[in-house]
Design a protein around this motif. Structure first.
Motif, PDB file in Angstrom:
ATOM      1  N   PHE A  52       0.855  -1.181   0.174  1.00 61.24           N
ATOM      2  CA  PHE A  52      -0.158   0.222   0.062  1.00 61.24           C
ATOM      3  C   PHE A  52       0.762   1.138   0.073  1.00 61.24           C
ATOM      4  CE2 PHE A  52      -1.676   3.325   3.184  1.00 61.24           C
ATOM      5  CZ  PHE A  52      -2.656   3.713   2.112  1.00 61.24           C
ATOM      6  N   LEU A  53       1.709   1.315   0.846  1.00 56.55           N
ATOM      7  CA  LEU A  53       2.762   2.630   1.153  1.00 56.55           C
ATOM      8  C   LEU A  53       3.489   2.668  -0.500  1.00 56.55           C
ATOM      9  CD1 LEU A  53       3.980   2.015   4.648  1.00 56.55           C
ATOM     10  CD2 LEU A  53       2.312   3.886   3.722  1.00 56.55           C
ATOM     11  N   VAL A  54       3.979   1.571  -0.863  1.00 54.68           N
ATOM     12  CA  VAL A  54       4.790   1.757  -2.099  1.00 54.68           C
ATOM     13  C   VAL A  54       4.015   2.197  -3.225  1.00 54.68           C
ATOM     14  CG1 VAL A  54       6.135   0.410  -3.810  1.00 54.68           C
ATOM     15  CG2 VAL A  54       6.800   0.049  -1.287  1.00 54.68           C
ATOM     16  N   ALA A  55       2.853   1.689  -3.378  1.00 51.58           N
ATOM     17  CA  ALA A  55       1.717   2.052  -4.477  1.00 51.58           C
ATOM     18  C   ALA A  55       1.454   3.452  -4.387  1.00 51.58           C
ATOM     19  CB  ALA A  55       0.761   1.189  -4.462  1.00 51.58           C
ATOM     20  N   ALA A  56       1.007   3.967  -3.128  1.00 50.72           N
ATOM     21  CA  ALA A  56       0.385   4.999  -2.810  1.00 50.72           C
ATOM     22  C   ALA A  56       1.720   6.164  -3.007  1.00 50.72           C
ATOM     23  CB  ALA A  56       0.347   5.457  -1.525  1.00 50.72           C
ATOM     24  N   GLY A  57       3.158   5.734  -2.940  1.00 50.94           N
ATOM     25  CA  GLY A  57       4.052   6.576  -2.898  1.00 50.94           C
ATOM     26  C   GLY A  57       4.747   6.827  -4.379  1.00 50.94           C
ATOM     27  N   ILE A  58       4.351   5.922  -5.010  1.00 50.23           N
ATOM     28  CA  ILE A  58       4.898   6.086  -6.481  1.00 50.23           C
ATOM     29  C   ILE A  58       3.509   6.753  -7.606  1.00 50.23           C
ATOM     30  CG2 ILE A  58       5.511   4.751  -8.512  1.00 50.23           C
ATOM     31  CD1 ILE A  58       6.694   2.770  -6.842  1.00 50.23           C
ATOM     32  N   VAL A  59       2.420   6.232  -7.347  1.00 53.48           N
ATOM     33  CA  VAL A  59       1.316   6.552  -8.357  1.00 53.48           C
ATOM     34  C   VAL A  59       0.850   7.899  -8.055  1.00 53.48           C
ATOM     35  CG1 VAL A  59      -1.014   5.886  -9.124  1.00 53.48           C
ATOM     36  CG2 VAL A  59       0.946   3.875  -8.909  1.00 53.48           C
ATOM     37  N   VAL A  60       0.411   8.251  -6.713  1.00 51.62           N
ATOM     38  CA  VAL A  60      -0.159   9.325  -6.135  1.00 51.62           C
ATOM     39  C   VAL A  60       0.477  10.578  -6.764  1.00 51.62           C
ATOM     40  CG1 VAL A  60      -1.142  10.643  -4.342  1.00 51.62           C
ATOM     41  CG2 VAL A  60      -1.532   8.049  -4.427  1.00 51.62           C
ATOM     42  N   PRO A  61       1.923  10.434  -6.322  1.00 52.47           N
ATOM     43  CA  PRO A  61       2.764  11.837  -6.740  1.00 52.47           C
ATOM     44  C   PRO A  61       2.552  11.878  -8.203  1.00 52.47           C
ATOM     45  CG  PRO A  61       3.909  10.702  -4.903  1.00 52.47           C
ATOM     46  CD  PRO A  61       2.677   9.834  -5.467  1.00 52.47           C
ATOM     47  N   LEU A  62       2.657  10.940  -9.036  1.00 52.18           N
ATOM     48  CA  LEU A  62       2.618  11.000 -10.523  1.00 52.18           C
ATOM     49  C   LEU A  62       1.290  11.470 -10.775  1.00 52.18           C
ATOM     50  CD1 LEU A  62       3.717  10.257 -13.137  1.00 52.18           C
ATOM     51  CD2 LEU A  62       2.583   8.098 -13.058  1.00 52.18           C
TER      52      LEU A  62
ATOM     53  N   ILE B 297      -5.232  13.538  -6.157  1.00 53.97           N
ATOM     54  CA  ILE B 297      -4.693  12.394  -5.310  1.00 53.97           C
ATOM     55  C   ILE B 297      -5.898  11.296  -5.373  1.00 53.97           C
ATOM     56  CG2 ILE B 297      -3.318  13.893  -4.007  1.00 53.97           C
ATOM     57  CD1 ILE B 297      -5.111  13.501  -1.741  1.00 53.97           C
ATOM     58  N   VAL B 298      -7.067  11.737  -5.594  1.00 54.31           N
ATOM     59  CA  VAL B 298      -8.216  10.487  -5.329  1.00 54.31           C
ATOM     60  C   VAL B 298      -8.002   9.614  -6.612  1.00 54.31           C
ATOM     61  CG1 VAL B 298     -10.684  10.193  -5.652  1.00 54.31           C
ATOM     62  CG2 VAL B 298      -9.818  12.070  -4.324  1.00 54.31           C
ATOM     63  N   LEU B 299      -7.983  10.084  -7.786  1.00 59.51           N
ATOM     64  CA  LEU B 299      -8.029   9.336  -8.830  1.00 59.51           C
ATOM     65  C   LEU B 299      -6.505   8.306  -8.820  1.00 59.51           C
ATOM     66  CD1 LEU B 299      -9.172   8.474 -11.562  1.00 59.51           C
ATOM     67  CD2 LEU B 299      -7.991  10.101 -12.559  1.00 59.51           C
ATOM     68  N   GLY B 300      -5.426   9.211  -8.168  1.00 59.55           N
ATOM     69  CA  GLY B 300      -4.023   8.580  -8.057  1.00 59.55           C
ATOM     70  C   GLY B 300      -4.228   7.093  -7.223  1.00 59.55           C
ATOM     71  N   PHE B 301      -4.898   7.283  -5.959  1.00 61.46           N
ATOM     72  CA  PHE B 301      -5.110   6.250  -4.925  1.00 61.46           C
ATOM     73  C   PHE B 301      -5.948   5.105  -5.847  1.00 61.46           C
ATOM     74  CE2 PHE B 301      -3.919   9.066  -1.487  1.00 61.46           C
ATOM     75  CZ  PHE B 301      -3.169   8.136  -0.656  1.00 61.46           C
ATOM     76  N   VAL B 302      -7.041   5.469  -6.433  1.00 59.36           N
ATOM     77  CA  VAL B 302      -7.968   4.428  -6.913  1.00 59.36           C
ATOM     78  C   VAL B 302      -7.079   3.660  -8.074  1.00 59.36           C
ATOM     79  CG1 VAL B 302      -9.795   4.246  -8.297  1.00 59.36           C
ATOM     80  CG2 VAL B 302     -10.084   6.034  -6.668  1.00 59.36           C
ATOM     81  N   ILE B 303      -6.493   4.498  -9.027  1.00 60.40           N
ATOM     82  CA  ILE B 303      -5.512   3.599  -9.935  1.00 60.40           C
ATOM     83  C   ILE B 303      -4.489   2.620  -9.221  1.00 60.40           C
ATOM     84  CG2 ILE B 303      -3.851   3.996 -12.058  1.00 60.40           C
ATOM     85  CD1 ILE B 303      -6.690   4.692 -12.365  1.00 60.40           C
ATOM     86  N   ALA B 304      -3.890   3.481  -8.235  1.00 63.27           N
ATOM     87  CA  ALA B 304      -2.887   2.564  -7.450  1.00 63.27           C
ATOM     88  C   ALA B 304      -3.683   1.180  -7.032  1.00 63.27           C
ATOM     89  CB  ALA B 304      -2.343   3.233  -6.338  1.00 63.27           C
TER      90      ALA B 304
END
Length: 585
Positions: A13-23, A31-38
């Protein structure tokens, strides 16, 4: 082993959120769409399909989503609590009309429209009604977080959307009761709705009434100890207790947290609590958005893609129409109605509950329930994109409307005047001084709100693009005494200055610059006098500072004059250089 699995899921969870969300933040998609895609990527319906190919993918996926969903639901609870904390009962009363008007109309119109689509498609009455009730509601978490990100929650769109969402939360109990009634032959759906609404009203009144007698004494006791840990612990107790009461009555737990926030908003601890709760909310809410993505199975979506896309399009169109009509019934302005209808066009997390209950009670078939759940999840994924699209369309409509009302249509009879390109805070301040000296002026701006405000104040301001020669000619650029360029965008300011200097080189151009470098660029393009935006503000602050440390007024004025002339000298030299040393006081 179970603890190791939990630790691995948290790590993923932390790795996916740390990569996809900042992108996604970098791409300005939110960030909402980033978390969902992650969540889609690391979920069982994403990389989880590759575990059978290689066991190594098991270390990069989260297979058991149910363990995280409970924590994710807490994110919604904390989000609604912070929203309630920022409101108050007085401010909530101000949106009461929106709750009953726009909210009630949106739920009824959306439910009826989606029911009609289901019935027209050949589904039974029970199936169609469940579709209508489930898809009519929107995601409180995604909508409010998207509005917060775009700083729209406190505006007309945010207030309208919040009023509709609160009404939708109140409809949770009636909908759950109706689903149960559909499983029983011969029961009355109308009576079930009335019963549900009465239960919801009684529970809310009980929570608010009880809270007023308990919350303030508890908070004062915690505050008197001076222990922030105790204050936070009692706050969490109030949140959990209110959420538990509403949840046990069949209402949304998030609604109870919202009521707790309203109760605490009337205390003197609201600002500190907002700061203390924020980290919990952000982390748990991100987890919730990821669990939404994890419910989407990419293989299942690919297998039924035409059906899913068609159903999603129909549901979205119905909700767009229902939201827009509901807002217009409540006399919401057209731009705000457009944006609100788009932000509410997606489905909500409560659809998962409705379809699960309906399948368990055999109101609808399990296969249909799974497909409907997938459609709801995808609809939640695209909600932030709907919000962005709605904001763009609302802005476009507002601009066209302002152009039609305040645009430059015919040749204006202006001469020996000052033409101000950009009528925001900076431009309106210049106009105020010109007006005081009886110097005629005319303003031009592309911000519809600025133009409307100026027009209501009787200012000669028009909606139009100052980078177009014909617009400037219609405002008497050939007969102007001077030009003033105050555009916020540096590139736009440069285009305006270059255009003015090319066509009217004899007219002096005064421009506002964002920086010294930008000022030099504007002078290259033809501006005769350029003032860096931060220069005067910094000089005023420095002057007050020098006064506080004991320098006399005459010395301060002298030093500021030298500093101002040093900046002007650097601009004329067109290269940064050392500033002259200020004289001793």
């Amino acid at each position: 082993m179970e603890h190791l699995a939990d630790g691995r899921q948290l790590f993923v969870f932390l790795v996916a959120a740390g990569i996809v969300v900042p992108l996604f933040q970098h791409l300005k998609l939110g960030i909402v769409l980033g978390f969902v895609i992650a969540g889609i990527i690391v979920g069982p319906g994403g990389l989880g399909h590759l575990v059978s190919i290689s066991p190594l993918f098991a270390y990069a996926t989260i297979q058991d989503v149910s363990r995280l969903q409970a924590l994710g639901d807490l994110g919604i609870v904390f989000l609604l609590f912070t929203i309630g904390l920022e409101l108050s009962f007085a401010r909530l009363g101000a949106i009461g009309r929106l709750m009953m008007g726009a909210g009630g109309a949106q739920v009824m119109l959306a439910t009826g429209g989606i029911y009609a689509i289901g019935a027209f498609s050949g589904f039974e009455f029970d199936d169609s009604l469940v579709f209508g009730m489930a898809f009519a509601l929107s995601s409180t978490a995604i909508v409010t977080q998207s509005l917060v990100e775009r700083k729209r929650l406190g505006g007309p769109v945010g207030r309208t959307a919040l009023g509709v969402l609160i009404l939708q939360d109140l409809m949770v109990v009636p909908i759950v009761i109706v689903v149960g009634i559909l499983a029983l032959p011969g029961a009355s759906v109308g009576l079930a709705l009335i019963k549900g609404l009465v239960i919801a009203a009684v529970v809310i009144a009980g929570v608010v009434g009880l809270g007023r007698f308990i919350v303030r004494p508890l908070m004062r006791f915690a505050g008197a100890t001076g222990n922030r840990t105790l204050l936070l612990a009692i706050t969490l107790l109030i949140i959990v207790a209110a959420a538990a009461i509403t949840a046990s009555a069949g209402l949304s737990a998030a609604l109870g947290a919202f009521l707790a926030g309203l109760l605490l908003s009337e205390t003197e601890y609201r600002h500190q609590l907002d700061v203390d709760i924020e980290p919990f909310k952000d982390l748990l809410l991100g987890l919730f958005f990821m669990t939404v993505g994890m419910t989407i199975d990419l293989a299942a979506v690919a297998g039924a893609l035409p059906l899913i896309v068609g159903a999603l399009a129909c549901i979205s169109l119905v909700k767009l129409a229902a939201g827009y009509v509901a807002c217009r019934i409540s006399r919401i302005p057209r731009p705000a109605s457009i944006e609100t209808s788009f932000i509410l066009a997606g489905a909500g997390e409560f659809a998962f509950v409705v379809f699960t209950l309906a399948a368990r009670d055999k109101v609808i078939e399990p296969d249909i329930a799974r497909l409907a759940t997938t459609i709801a999840a995808i609809s939640m994924v695209v909600t932030p994109l709907f919000g962005l699209l709605g904001a763009r369309l609302a802005l476009l409509f507002e601009q066209k409307s302002s152009e039609a009302r305040h645009g430059v249509h015919d040749t204006q009879d202006y001469s020996d005047h000052v033409l101000i390109a950009g009528f925001g805070r900076f431009g309106s301040g210049i106009a105020y001084l010109l007006k005081a000296e009886d110097i005629p002026y005319v303003g031009l701006d592309l911000d519809a709100a600025h133009v409307d405000t100026a027009k209501r104040a009787g200012e000669p301001v028009f909606y139009g693009d100052a980078t177009h020669t014909e617009v400037l000619r219609k405002l008497g650029a050939d007969r102007a005494r001077a030009f003033v360029v105050t555009a916020d965008d540096p590139k736009v300011a440069e285009r305006i200055v270059a255009l003015m200097h090319e066509h009217w080189p004899d007219v002096p151009i005064h421009a506002r610059a964002r920086s010294i470098v930008h000022a030099a660029r504007l002078q290259e393009l033809g501006a005769g006098d350029v003032v860096p935006e931060a220069l005067e503000g910094s000089l005023q602050l420095a002057g007050r500072l020098l006064g506080d440390v004991g320098l006399p007024d005459e010395a301060i004025d002298q030093r500021l004059t030298v500093a101002r002339e040093a900046v002007r000298a650097r601009l004329h030299l067109d290269a940064p250089g050392p500033s002259p040393a200020p004289p001793s006081a």
